[in-house]
Design an enzyme around this catalytic site. Structure first.
Site, mmCIF file in Angstrom:
data_model
loop_
_atom_site.group_PDB
_atom_site.id
_atom_site.type_symbol
_atom_site.label_atom_id
_atom_site.label_comp_id
_atom_site.label_asym_id
_atom_site.label_seq_id
_atom_site.Cartn_x
_atom_site.Cartn_y
_atom_site.Cartn_z
ATOM 1 N N ARG A 1 0.895 -1.163 0.000
ATOM 2 C CA ARG A 1 0.000 0.000 0.000
ATOM 3 C C ARG A 1 0.926 1.203 0.000
ATOM 4 N NH1 ARG A 1 -0.962 3.846 4.040
ATOM 5 N NH2 ARG A 1 -3.008 4.813 4.040
ATOM 6 N N GLU B 1 -2.514 4.982 -2.022
ATOM 7 C CA GLU B 1 -3.333 5.797 -1.132
ATOM 8 C C GLU B 1 -3.202 7.243 -1.615
ATOM 9 O OE1 GLU B 1 -3.888 7.712 3.231
ATOM 10 O OE2 GLU B 1 -2.026 7.741 2.115
ATOM 11 N N ASP C 1 1.761 4.573 0.711
ATOM 12 C CA ASP C 1 1.233 5.618 1.576
ATOM 13 C C ASP C 1 1.464 6.998 0.951
ATOM 14 O OD1 ASP C 1 0.348 6.484 4.323
ATOM 15 O OD2 ASP C 1 2.314 7.451 4.280
HETATM 16 C C1 BGC Z 1 -1.598 7.345 6.673
HETATM 17 C C2 BGC Z 1 -1.664 8.126 7.953
HETATM 18 C C3 BGC Z 1 -0.329 8.813 8.149
HETATM 19 C C4 BGC Z 1 0.051 9.645 6.930
HETATM 20 C C5 BGC Z 1 1.477 10.073 6.963
HETATM 21 C C6 BGC Z 1 -1.398 8.428 5.654
HETATM 22 O O1 BGC Z 1 -2.173 8.780 4.762
HETATM 23 O O2 BGC Z 1 -2.747 6.596 6.429
HETATM 24 O O3 BGC Z 1 -1.987 7.322 9.036
HETATM 25 O O4 BGC Z 1 -0.416 9.657 9.261
HETATM 26 O O5 BGC Z 1 -0.099 8.918 5.742
HETATM 27 O O6 BGC Z 1 2.305 8.978 6.743
#
Ligand code: BGC
Length: 539
Positions: free
Chosen positions: A185, A229, A187
């Site tokens: 995933r 994401e 991020d």
């Molecule tokens: C994660 C969060 C995190 C952020 C910074 C995101 O989108 O899901 O939990 O705080 O990335 O890494």
């Protein structure tokens, strides 16, 4: 969230061995894959998303050997493992940052991060964690310069304009591929590169890097999922799904529209959002989250229109009192006031819409939250396994627990837990088990195409999923059509579906096998409040 799932060694913190212990449960539940939030060494200023070593396991969670064992055991249960890969930033305590802050400006070591003499750069990039930060820049007295951080000030952004950064992170990817992970995933993937006069999201350079990442992953010769994401509107997240880029991306606009539909009992905007996502990228490559470990992100009007946000806040007044950063900081069940009907409706949609449904641990029980805990910890409390102390999560004395188990009225772990719900045939947990089992048996829901159908009622969403005759794993599957109708409103709906294209075909409810009248162009059906059906069409 490995720290909150199951604690095998009794130190109060969930660990990898705890997940291994619970694999039989996960297998029974019917999931295909585990998404593990970052298990790396970290000072935990951001739930582990602030990393000090990308190729090791946090000692609280176990060791690399434990990780390999988890992979082997999960694979033996037919469950894949998707690892969170945080490409955008490190912790300030990462050796790369420590080295950078002392290195001379302009050196490759210093240029691992993004530095400026003032904090005026990239002024159009919004502050994401606006309840914690007021600027994307932080002064570093050692370096005598400001560094960029799109998230917390403890998380400096890596500088992808420096080729050494790209190579270092691709080596991290190689490392985990060698361990045998089934996917990543990615991020915060939009933020890798920056440019003036932009929101610094999804820039062409970021996409070019992701294509190089994809080739690197393809070179390992295994099926590995790359899931983005990107909390962006579909028109901006669709480019991540170019054929030579990533395989899947979360559709967070859909999440907001699902809640808005339930909030105002209408599904016209939801249908528009769904059909738009399918026009942009047809098929099953959108990952569908309802809730996760973050706040329910609604944004500043960029992700979804302000009217959608207002509809959600009017329908779920709780949301206004628990607003954090750009969203609602509550778990699903309390947000729905403990009412299981919209809960099953929303999951029933997730499990039957085209895409990858994502279930957040504990939501299968309708687990509660602890508002008032720091940051997003409200949504990250220990999983409720049994009625035993600490909900069976850990044998440690409670002051040692990573977070307090839920004892809030209506959600107390002595009532809401796996052990109790497995014994109650009508429980939410058994419902999820049945739905996931049915989904496995219905390839049309897993990889069929979708046709949106006229429902004749503003609160009823109707669609058909169809897959032609195919090979499903080792088993040949005949062609299959499933018609879904879902009533997002809190009142019963009597309506007429246009099923003329299947005129005369049998219509059987897939969950209970009940026979309905044969399909016709004016097919009457009654859906109770938040009710829904999955009908198998034909023999
Ligand atoms: C994660 C969060 C995190 C952020 C910074 C995101 O989108 O899901 O939990 O705080 O990335 O890494």
């Amino acid at each position: 969230m490995p720290r909150s799932f199951a604690d095998a060694n009794g130190d109060g913190i969930g660990d990898l061995a705890g997940i291994i212990d619970k694999l039989p449960y996960l297998e029974w539940l019917g999931i295909d894959a585990i998404w593990l939030t970052p298990p790396y060494p970290s000072p935990l200023r951001d739930g582990g998303y602030d990393i000090t070593d990308f190729t090791a396991i946090h000692p609280d969670l176990g060791s690399l050997d434990d990780f390999r064992l988890l992979l082997d055991r999960a694979h033996a249960c037919g469950i894949r493992l998707i690892l969170d890969l945080v490409l955008n930033h490190t912790s300030v305590l990462h050796p790369w940052f420590q080295r950078a802050r002392w290195a001379a400006p302009g050196t490759p070591e210093r240029e691992f991060f993004v530095w400026r003499d003032d904090e005026r750069g990239y002024a159009d990039a919004p502050v994401l964690f606006r309840h914690f930060e007021s600027s994307n820049w932080e002064w570093d007295p050692m370096a005598g310069q400001y560094y960029l951080h799109r998230f917390l000030r403890h998380q400096p952004d890596l500088n992808y304009a420096n080729p050494a950064v790209e190579e270092a992170m691709l080596q991290v990817v190689d490392f985990w591929l060698e361990q045998g992970v089934d996917g990543f995933r990615l991020d915060a993937v939009p933020f890798l590169f920056e440019a003036e006069h932009s929101r610094c999201e999804g820039l062409p350079e970021t996409h070019a890097f992701l294509r190089r990442l994809r080739s690197r992953v393809d070179a390992c010769g295994r099926d590995v999922l790359l899931l983005a994401e990107a909390i962006q509107p579909v028109r901006e997240s669709a480019p991540y799904l170019a054929d030579d880029e990533l395989h899947a991306a979360f559709d967070f606009a859909l999440t907001a529209h699902l809640f808005a539909a339930v909030a105002h009992g209408r599904c016209d905007d939801l249908l528009h959002c769904l059909s738009h996502a399918q026009e942009m990228v047809p098929g099953c490559r959108w990952a569908l989250p309802l809730r996760n470990h973050d706040e329910l992100w609604l944004g500043d009007g960029h992700l979804v229109e302000q009217s959608v946000i207002e509809a959600i806040l009017n329908g779920f007044p709780e949301g206004r009192d628990h607003w954090l950063n750009w969203g609602i900081n509550r778990r699903l069940a309390p947000l729905l006031n403990g009412d299981p009907r919209p809960n099953t409706l929303l999951h029933g949609l997730l499990y039957s819409l085209p895409g990858l449904p994502c279930l957040y641990y504990g939501d299968e029980l309708g687990m509660g939250d602890w508002p008032g805990l720091r940051d997003r910890d409200a949504n990250r409390t220990p999983m409720a396994w049994t009625r035993a102390p600490n909900g069976g999560f850990s044998t440690a004395p409670d002051p040692l627990l990573v977070l307090p188990p839920i004892t809030a009225p209506g959600f107390d772990y002595r009532m809401v837990n796996v052990e109790v719900q497995q014994q109650l045939s009508g429980s939410l947990l058994n419902w999820h088990h049945r739905m996931l089992t049915s989904r496995r048996l219905l390839p049309a829901l897993r990889h069929g195409d979708v046709v949106w159908l006229e429902s004749g009622h503003p609160g009823v969403l109707c669609y058909a999923r169809h897959c032609p005759e195919c090979q499903d794993g080792d088993a040949p599957q005949p062609s299959m059509t499933v018609v879904v109708a879902a009533n997002v409103s809190s009142a019963g709906a009597s309506t007429q579906l246009e099923l003329g294209r299947w005129q005369g075909s049998r219509m059987r409810d897939t969950l209970w096998g009940c026979e309905f009248p044969a399909a016709s162009d004016a097919w009457f059906v009654y859906l109770p409040a938040y009710g829904f059906f999955w009908w198998l069409v034909g023999e």
